[in-house]
Design an enzyme around this catalytic site. Sequence first.
Site, mmCIF file in Angstrom:
data_model
loop_
_atom_site.group_PDB
_atom_site.id
_atom_site.type_symbol
_atom_site.label_atom_id
_atom_site.label_comp_id
_atom_site.label_asym_id
_atom_site.label_seq_id
_atom_site.Cartn_x
_atom_site.Cartn_y
_atom_site.Cartn_z
ATOM 1 C CB SER A 1 54.592 39.728 47.561
ATOM 2 O OG SER A 1 54.087 39.546 49.716
ATOM 3 N N GLY B 1 52.885 42.818 46.116
ATOM 4 C CA GLY B 1 52.866 44.499 46.853
ATOM 5 C C GLY B 1 51.440 44.317 46.206
ATOM 6 C CG ASN C 1 50.257 44.130 50.069
ATOM 7 O OD1 ASN C 1 51.136 43.921 51.103
ATOM 8 N ND2 ASN C 1 50.208 42.911 49.021
#
Length: 748
Positions: free
Chosen positions: A562, A591, A622
């Site tokens: 992201s 994500g 992530n």
Amino acid sequence: MFKFTASSVVAAGAVAIAATGAVAAEKQPAAKPNILFFFSDDHAVNAISAYGGPLKDVAPTPGIDRLANEGMISHRTYCANSICGPSRACILTGKHSHLNGFMDNNNSHFDGKQQTFPQLLQGSGYQTAMIGKWHLHSDPVGFDYWEILPGQGNYYNPDMLQMDGSKKKYEGHVNDIVTERGLTWLKKAEKEDKPFVAMIQYKAPHRNWSGALRHITLFDDITMPEPDTLFDDYSNRSKALGEQAMSVANHMYWGHDMKFNGPNLFPKHFASGLPNREYMRMNDEQKKAWDKVYEPKNQKFIADMKAGKLDDKAITRWKYQRYIKDYLRSIRSMDEGIGKILKHLDDTGLADNTIVIYSSDQGFYLGEHGWYDKRWMFEESFRMPFLVRWPGVIKPGSVSKSLIQNIDFAPTFLELCGMDIPSDIQGKSLVPVFKASGKEVDGWRDAIYYRYTGESTHAVAAHDGVRTDRYKLMWLPETKEWQLFDLEKDPQEMKSLHNDPEYAQVLADMKKKLDEIREKYDVHNAVIPESRNQAKWWKQRQEKVNKLAAEGPKDLIFVGDSITQGFERAGKAAWDEYYADRNALNLGFSGDRTEHILWRLNNGNLRKQQKAKVVVLMAGTNNTGHLKQDPAETAQGIKMIVSTIRARCPQAKILVLGVFPRGEKPSHPLRKINEQINERIAKLADGERIHFLDISDKFLDENGVLTKEIMPDSLHPKQKGYDIWVKAMEPTLNKLGIAPLKEAAAAE
Ligand code: SGN
Ligand code: CA
């Protein structure tokens, strides 16, 4: 070739023996032996007479058998992933597929620049050559000489790719040509004052199983024995077994496999659609010779079918006969070639100083379970042939039951050539197994790990598993099923015992074993490519960026999550100013963890990007945020992404960015994890293609605090954060070959 100077030989007494090529009772191994590695494609142990097996008398393989008689035959050699490219990648790297990046034939490109045994051997005083089938989509790296079949290669009048990028066409059958090219190289190498490692790799007996024309009448008057399980109904095992597309009964092509010309007359029994392209490659004379043999048999079959003489089973039996005979015919010229090269070693006196190995990338179903092809962890395709002759070390006629895997070949070659074995190699050197000449080796491994990723070709379900001396446990993630086999009681693997109460303890033990072996080989989510296609937006974005990539080469590519995708939102102004006019592509997906990026990069995101100049990568936060993943694992995921980019974008410089800081305070636990990732990935920089840049400090105040002004959620930069990023990175991009902004503007 390495001639036998005193220093090259352990015992001076061996010099005379070796130099004359005389057979002596006490041979002494050379300190720097040559290695001759014969390799083939899809050769099942059941089609090698030295392994015994049902075909040994009808289809002997005297060339290969010599190695068993004069050396050792291994009955327990296994691949890590039963398909072509992956097995070869395991052999070159000594690592399982998830750590060498070549998971499957269809999507993977081999990163030849990663650590491989041929590269390690270069500069060590060995001459290295690779001749024949390669099938790794990228050119061989680390060989002084190579000449390879393009892709799968062809049986008749094959082309071979040359080191200068050109193609050369040879007349004849591919086995004969590989033998001749191999011999030609050996004869040159013999004159050099250096030992050699030569890989002579045949296409046979890969589908569509085509013999040299001098062999196409072999077995004409024989009926080949059928395997017991030709009509397996797949009961007592996962229903996935019945859902593959590799059965003799249903998935043989009329033209390609069964060698009929013309349209498919019996579509109920033969898959149509694919003509015999090998036939089309033949010249008129070759076609004539072929037709003379195949046409009468084909016409007889057609007449019998039309007369209603053959029921479904009889048709499957007929197909099996055609298949197995063609398969064995395609082996004959390879076996002859191996015999010829072995004789050359005898004649030149090199045999005593040369370790010779025969193996094949995986096994194959010769009608067992009703199948052809491979992929499953069942013995027929999991097993590889492995025979080795090492004069003076291995006792002739040795039989080994030690558990060997193809990841062992690289460390074995390194040790044999007197090199150190890097610690990240997962296989074990087989030198102790060789020296034991069939006796058990203390402390040798007691289990083998296997993992097949799944691929559309032949629709075999993904699975992984572990095999010990007696048991095999398989896990099928799609159907969430266990399969457990007692190989002592059920060697044909006809009944899974995972639900049998009597095997409850075995099941529990084997599950534990599987957990342990997965951990041992670093099988964790960060390195196993995974799609997020079930999320609609993700699938759509994937399709969108794939299209952009397919438009043609980009100069500058951003790969990430992201934070990278944010160049389309909070960072849009910065992007517009810096990258909009510089032929850039944004491959950031919100994500994404390392495993998702890995999946995307092998599924279209880097299509047509062979000329990309710079790829900027930032990934991992992530893995930290969603899983608090061990930074060592996340770093391994990033390493695999870098390797994938290197394979797909062979000209690009790769700029690995330190993962941005997260969490407001320096003591934030997730911040700490990211810092540990950065410590590790900083080491990926190689001073050539891979560069590392950590601009974390630029986002922090003097106390190490990440302010809301820069990253309001302590993770994603806002506009100011993007401004900091692009400015801090610009000088490095320029150094790596992206023209400075002003020049870019001026050039317009
Ligand atoms: C080809 C074959 C398949 C085979 C794969 C992989 N089809 O696609 O039957 O499984 O190769 O084989 S064919 O129509 O081209 O013959 S591998 O040995 O290269 O892994
Ligand atoms: Ca193969």
